[in-house]
Write an enzyme that holds these catalytic residues in place. Structure first.
Site, PDB file in Angstrom:
ATOM      1  N   LYS A  46       0.803  -1.227   0.000  1.00 25.90           N
ATOM      2  CA  LYS A  46       0.000   0.000   0.000  1.00 25.90           C
ATOM      3  C   LYS A  46       0.835   1.276   0.000  1.00 25.90           C
ATOM      4  CE  LYS A  46      -4.609  -1.166   0.714  1.00 25.90           C
ATOM      5  NZ  LYS A  46      -4.569  -2.538   1.170  1.00 25.90           N
ATOM      6  N   SER A  54       1.049  -9.865  -0.917  1.00 23.72           N
ATOM      7  CA  SER A  54       0.777  -8.430  -0.757  1.00 23.72           C
ATOM      8  C   SER A  54       1.098  -7.856   0.612  1.00 23.72           C
ATOM      9  CB  SER A  54      -0.686  -8.158  -1.103  1.00 23.72           C
ATOM     10  OG  SER A  54      -1.531  -9.000  -0.331  1.00 23.72           O
TER      11      SER A  54
END
Ligand SMILES: *Cc1c(COP(=O)(O)O)cnc(C)c1O
Length: 342
Positions: free
Chosen positions: A72, A324
């Site tokens: 992110k 991720s």
């Protein structure tokens, strides 16, 4: 140079209040130049075990190696760098308590800006402390995520703070898309990318980059069976409300926004296949990551591995899985790896 543009059916386009913001390869290349040196260019490592299992080379893109433990940072950093000096002086705000909140806090600290993260009184103290440790101001309001979001909107309206959205914003999508550029660079014969799917910023960004550079590569989005908002939206042909349920892939929870501007159309047009996983399958992915790949991976980050272990994706050439994030509660990780949970 092939440029992918989202297209809307005419009636739908006429109904859209705001023009659809376009993210294409040039925006992603610009993002890569902007964030270079401020985020980690993560390694792509081969998994011998998964390659053997699938009969094709399988590679792991380790976004777990970002300083906040998740990808992110790419989108948040790119979005904040795109703001003006005047906007920087006003300070950043978001309601996310998870990886996006960490990304905004880290970005603010790196760039010497103020950041406020709004959260409800029900957010666990370890999450509050993780954000505080990154130097952000924490504002505790109300007893739900909606209350925290209302506070964000008040701070934007009354104090001019700048909200950094977690996925549905072109600069955020372009930032996440830099992963796609790195994949094609490191694996020129890439034939399939497996991507965790929630709000769709990660999948949309990577899909735009990969489809522009390797049009034949397949994009597979992966969510949990419990509350997969983008999967439901793609099936319905428009953003829909989904009931949020508890899941091991907690970073994949939440809706895509009924007024979604960017990620829904891109995901609908560019994702070739959506796969949904049970909680037991996600647990097996976390366990495999820890015991076989030697990587601490959170539920959302392990869904690519989980999908291959479950036999839910068949590969016809070299594949990359986006691992991720790694931010999982330690005690829960231990329980799952020992086989005690799910
Ligand atoms: C946010 C997040 C995702 C999903 O990204 P979207 O852009 O919302 O689809 C996947 N994995 C992790 C670890 C995340 O934090």
């Amino acid at each position: 140079m092939p440029v992918t543009k989202p297209h809307l059916a005419t009636a739908e386009a006429e109904r859209a209040a705001a023009p659809l913001a376009v993210v294409a390869l040039p925006e992603i290349e610009a993002a890569a130049a902007h964030i270079a040196g401020r985020v980690v260019r993560t390694p792509l490592v081969t998994s011998p075990a998964l390659s053997r299992l699938c009969g094709q080379p399988v590679h792991l893109k380790l976004e777990t190696r970002q300083p906040i433990g998740a990808f992110k940072l790419r989108g948040a950093m790119n979005a904040v760098l795109a703001l003006s000096d005047e906007q920087h002086r006003r300070g950043l705000v978001t309601a996310s308590t998870g990886n996006h909140g960490r990304a905004v806090a880290y970005t603010a600290r790196e760039l010497g800006l103020a950041a406020t993260i709004c959260m409800s009184a029900l957010v666990p103290s370890n999450k509050v402390e993780a954000i505080r440790a990154l130097g952000a101001q924490v504002r505790i309001v109300g007893r739900s995520q909606d209350d925290a979001q209302a506070e964000v909107e008040w701070l934007v309206a009354e104090h001019g703070l700048i909200q950094i959205p977690p996925f549905d914003q072109p600069d955020v999508v372009a930032g996440q898309g830099t992963i796609g550029l790195e994949l094609v660079e490191d694996l020129p014969d890439l034939s399939c990318v497996l991507i965790p799917l929630s709000g769709g910023g990660l999948a949309a960004g990577i899909a735009v980059a990969v489809k522009a550079l390797r049009p034949s590569a397949r994009i597979v989005g992966i969510s949990m069976e419990r509350g997969a908002a983008m999967a439901a939206a793609i099936a319905a042909g428009r953003p829909v409300d989904v009931v949020e349920e508890e899941t091991l892939a907690d970073s994949l929870g939440g809706g895509i926004g009924l007024a979604n501007q960017v990620t829904f159309a891109l995901c609908r047009d560019l994702i070739d296949e959506v796969v949904l996983l049970s909680e037991a399958e996600i647990a097996a992915g976390i366990r495999h990551a820890a015991l076989v790949e030697n990587e601490v991976v959170e539920g959302a980050g392990a869904v690519g591995i989980a999908a291959l272990l479950a036999g839910k994706v068949s590969l016809h050439g070299p594949a990359a899985l986006i691992v991720s994030g790694r931010n999982i509660d330690e005690a829960m990780h231990r329980r799952i790896v020992s086989g005690a949970a799910a």
